[in-house]
Design an enzyme around this catalytic site. Sequence first.
Site, PDB file in Angstrom:
ATOM      1  N   LYS A  42       0.840  -1.204   0.000  1.00 20.21           N
ATOM      2  CA  LYS A  42       0.000   0.000   0.000  1.00 20.21           C
ATOM      3  C   LYS A  42       0.877   1.256   0.000  1.00 20.21           C
ATOM      4  O   LYS A  42       0.535   2.257  -0.628  1.00 20.21           O
ATOM      5  CB  LYS A  42      -0.948   0.006   1.201  1.00 20.21           C
ATOM      6  CG  LYS A  42      -2.047  -1.037   1.067  1.00 20.21           C
ATOM      7  CD  LYS A  42      -3.181  -0.841   2.071  1.00 20.21           C
ATOM      8  CE  LYS A  42      -4.284  -1.857   1.827  1.00 20.21           C
ATOM      9  NZ  LYS A  42      -5.323  -1.858   2.835  1.00 20.21           N
ATOM     10  N   LYS A 100      -5.308 -10.791  -5.922  1.00 15.09           N
ATOM     11  CA  LYS A 100      -6.563 -11.206  -5.273  1.00 15.09           C
ATOM     12  C   LYS A 100      -7.706 -10.241  -5.582  1.00 15.09           C
ATOM     13  O   LYS A 100      -7.472  -9.041  -5.804  1.00 15.09           O
ATOM     14  CB  LYS A 100      -6.357 -11.375  -3.767  1.00 15.09           C
ATOM     15  CG  LYS A 100      -6.130 -10.081  -3.013  1.00 15.09           C
ATOM     16  CD  LYS A 100      -6.422 -10.238  -1.524  1.00 15.09           C
ATOM     17  CE  LYS A 100      -6.630  -8.854  -0.928  1.00 15.09           C
ATOM     18  NZ  LYS A 100      -7.550  -8.744   0.154  1.00 15.09           N
ATOM     19  N   LYS A 138     -11.676  -5.143  -2.654  1.00 17.16           N
ATOM     20  CA  LYS A 138     -12.648  -4.046  -2.675  1.00 17.16           C
ATOM     21  C   LYS A 138     -12.024  -2.784  -3.215  1.00 17.16           C
ATOM     22  O   LYS A 138     -12.684  -1.948  -3.799  1.00 17.16           O
ATOM     23  CB  LYS A 138     -13.142  -3.757  -1.253  1.00 17.16           C
ATOM     24  CG  LYS A 138     -14.050  -4.810  -0.703  1.00 17.16           C
ATOM     25  CD  LYS A 138     -14.673  -4.326   0.594  1.00 17.16           C
ATOM     26  CE  LYS A 138     -14.236  -5.178   1.760  1.00 17.16           C
ATOM     27  NZ  LYS A 138     -13.142  -4.623   2.523  1.00 17.16           N
TER      28      LYS A 138
HETATM   29  P1  ATP Z   1      -9.350  -3.942   0.684  1.00 16.10           P
HETATM   30  O1  ATP Z   1      -9.234  -4.115  -0.793  1.00 16.10           O
HETATM   31  O2  ATP Z   1     -10.052  -2.677   1.100  1.00 16.10           O
HETATM   32  O3  ATP Z   1      -8.072  -4.227   1.430  1.00 16.10           O
HETATM   33  P2  ATP Z   1     -10.366  -6.573   0.895  1.00 16.10           P
HETATM   34  O4  ATP Z   1     -11.241  -6.870  -0.264  1.00 16.10           O
HETATM   35  O5  ATP Z   1      -8.987  -7.122   0.893  1.00 16.10           O
HETATM   36  O6  ATP Z   1     -10.367  -5.034   1.145  1.00 16.10           O
HETATM   37  P3  ATP Z   1     -10.898  -6.946   3.739  1.00 16.10           P
HETATM   38  O7  ATP Z   1     -11.972  -6.180   4.382  1.00 16.10           O
HETATM   39  O8  ATP Z   1      -9.540  -6.426   3.921  1.00 16.10           O
HETATM   40  O9  ATP Z   1     -11.165  -7.095   2.155  1.00 16.10           O
HETATM   41  O10 ATP Z   1     -11.004  -8.472   4.161  1.00 16.10           O
HETATM   42  C1  ATP Z   1     -12.072  -9.084   4.859  1.00 16.10           C
HETATM   43  C2  ATP Z   1     -11.838 -10.581   4.886  1.00 16.10           C
HETATM   44  O11 ATP Z   1     -11.964 -11.118   3.552  1.00 16.10           O
HETATM   45  C3  ATP Z   1     -10.439 -10.993   5.367  1.00 16.10           C
HETATM   46  O12 ATP Z   1     -10.549 -12.152   6.176  1.00 16.10           O
HETATM   47  C4  ATP Z   1      -9.692 -11.310   4.108  1.00 16.10           C
HETATM   48  O13 ATP Z   1      -8.671 -12.270   4.291  1.00 16.10           O
HETATM   49  C5  ATP Z   1     -10.806 -11.897   3.232  1.00 16.10           C
HETATM   50  N1  ATP Z   1     -10.527 -11.677   1.812  1.00 16.10           N
HETATM   51  C6  ATP Z   1     -10.334 -10.485   1.193  1.00 16.10           C
HETATM   52  N2  ATP Z   1     -10.132 -10.646  -0.120  1.00 16.10           N
HETATM   53  C7  ATP Z   1     -10.185 -11.994  -0.353  1.00 16.10           C
HETATM   54  C8  ATP Z   1     -10.057 -12.806  -1.526  1.00 16.10           C
HETATM   55  N3  ATP Z   1      -9.833 -12.258  -2.701  1.00 16.10           N
HETATM   56  N4  ATP Z   1     -10.189 -14.138  -1.409  1.00 16.10           N
HETATM   57  C9  ATP Z   1     -10.431 -14.704  -0.199  1.00 16.10           C
HETATM   58  N5  ATP Z   1     -10.555 -14.004   0.958  1.00 16.10           N
HETATM   59  C10 ATP Z   1     -10.445 -12.668   0.887  1.00 16.10           C
END
Ligand code: ATP
Length: 346
Positions: free
Chosen positions: A118, A200, A203
């Site tokens: 980041k 991955k 969001k």
């Molecule tokens: P950001 O992009 O804002 O970092 P994010 O999509 O990574 O958000 P988080 O809120 O950080 O989502 O994660 C919430 C949960 O979802 C965590 O347990 C994380 O490990 C899981 N998670 C996030 N993205 C994935 C993915 N692509 N596949 C599986 N698990 C995920």
Amino acid sequence: MTTAVPITKRIFSGAQPTGQLHLGNYLGAVRSWVIAQAEYESYFCVVDLHALTMPQKPQELREAIRRTAALYLACGIDPKVSTIFIQSHVPAHTELTWLFNCIAPMNWLERMIQYKEKAIKLGEDVNIALFDYPVLQAADILLYQPHLVPVGEDQRQHLELTRDIARRFNDKFGNTLRIPEILIRQEGARVMSLQDGTSKMSKSDPSDLSRINLLDTPEAIRKKISKAKSDQILGLRFDANRPECYNLLNIYAILSGESRETIEAEFGEAGFGKFKPRLSEVIVEYLKPFQSRYAEVVGETGYLDTVLRDGSERASYVANQTLKEVREQMGLIPPISFSLEEGSVR
Ligand code: ATP
Ligand code: LTN
């Protein structure tokens, strides 16, 4: 004779209210929470203070916080058995973060991959909180003394750090904090972006085409799947060297419940032209019940507020007990109440 009282095991987890929960969040994390709540005393937090470590528009953040909590409910978290709350409504999280900041070595945090990734994207704009993010996460977790923390694969390093901070606290001040186990379900632990099978689904990816949001309309889902990156090789296989193909098949397998063999038998000779419309329909059907539950949750005036108020009350009760102990063990003294009538400190 003493009768053994069964000890209820606890779990804790959370997600950031950045944008909208997507299929990766559900398959990697929230789905495990829903299953676990039947067996564990469960705490699920909307980590709004973590979201603030990246630039957010205030009005969008406000909406995302409520939407994330409503989506927890829509996914099947049951507020009668689980505690759902908003991180910033329980001030113990920030206070414990400060106390942990006083024992967490800088070089442990400098190793964090998520911070490094980041920070590269932000350039000069890196704030202190982004660096401290994993310490706040450790505080979130350790306040509730959970036995298990269910997360997706990308959170493994943060969870290891949480365990290290707990061990360090216990070594210095006495055995207060439970060292939680990390629970990562293999299936769905890493759902990849629809635009790049090597990163991955996230969001915060600027392209909405990269993810399936839980609230996407059928039209949006069909469009995203038809535009999803694929390859030119005929015959679809679970081949790790074909990341986009693997990811789409994997999503299909999890949502349809069909085995890899069955899927390869059906699409082994086919191309994406035949597979993609089938995948779209499986996703559309899978998400329908979430979307109707979501409409119910947000349609009932006051319901979400009641859930969140009860949740923060229950969470505060547990969190404050741990915080009190940590404060005392570190050498702080309890707050002294001031009596106006007597004009004296008691
Ligand atoms: P950001 O992009 O804002 O970092 P994010 O999509 O990574 O958000 P988080 O809120 O950080 O989502 O994660 C919430 C949960 O979802 C965590 O347990 C994380 O490990 C899981 N998670 C996030 N993205 C994935 C993915 N692509 N596949 C599986 N698990 C995920
Ligand atoms: N960093 C996590 C979100 C998070 C979390 C937590 C997850 C903050 N505090 C405590 C589990 C337990 C992420 O998913 N990006």
